[in-house]
Design an enzyme around this catalytic site. Structure first.
Site, PDB file in Angstrom:
ATOM      1  N   ARG A  21       0.833  -1.213   0.000  1.00  0.00           N
ATOM      2  CA  ARG A  21       0.000   0.000   0.000  1.00  0.00           C
ATOM      3  C   ARG A  21       0.864   1.258   0.000  1.00  0.00           C
ATOM      4  NH1 ARG A  21      -3.416  -0.639   5.081  1.00  0.00           N
ATOM      5  NH2 ARG A  21      -1.432  -1.509   5.725  1.00  0.00           N
ATOM      6  N   ASN A  39      -6.048  -2.836   2.402  1.00  0.00           N
ATOM      7  CA  ASN A  39      -6.012  -4.294   2.488  1.00  0.00           C
ATOM      8  C   ASN A  39      -7.433  -4.817   2.562  1.00  0.00           C
ATOM      9  OD1 ASN A  39      -3.221  -4.512   2.523  1.00  0.00           O
ATOM     10  ND2 ASN A  39      -3.084  -4.524   4.742  1.00  0.00           N
TER      11      ASN A  39
END
Length: 96
Positions: A21, A39
């Site tokens: 990320r 996520n």
């Protein structure tokens, strides 16, 4: 002026616990892409990306082929690609 596009994405493989990320956010900011990522409970990373068509194409390539240094991307899926009149986001954020 280039067309502005929005696309939803989901990246499969070893993409959690490997700073995927964070690197996605860095790549998006470097390219000028706005949107978000997070996520999922399925051990994937999903999000939305918006940018001019050529820039979005480069971001999609990054999500499919590059990722974070320790990630192992199996595949990236893109859905709901559409033209937008204006960008919905100011920057690219990581949601928790």
């Amino acid at each position: 002026m280039p067309r502005l596009l929005s696309v939803d994405f989901e990246v499969f493989g070893r993409v959690q616990g490997v700073f995927f990320r964070k690197y996605t956010q860095q790549a998006a900011r470097r390219l000028g892409v706005v949107g978000w990522c997070r996520n999922t409970p399925r051990d994937t990373v999903e999000g939305q990306a918006q940018a001019a068509a050529p820039v979005l194409a480069e971001m999609k390539r990054w999500l499919r082929e590059v990722g974070s240094p320790q990630s192992k991307i199996e595949r990236a899926e893109f859905r709901n690609e559409r033209e937008v009149a204006e960008l919905d986001y100011q920057g690219f954020t990581v949601k928790h």
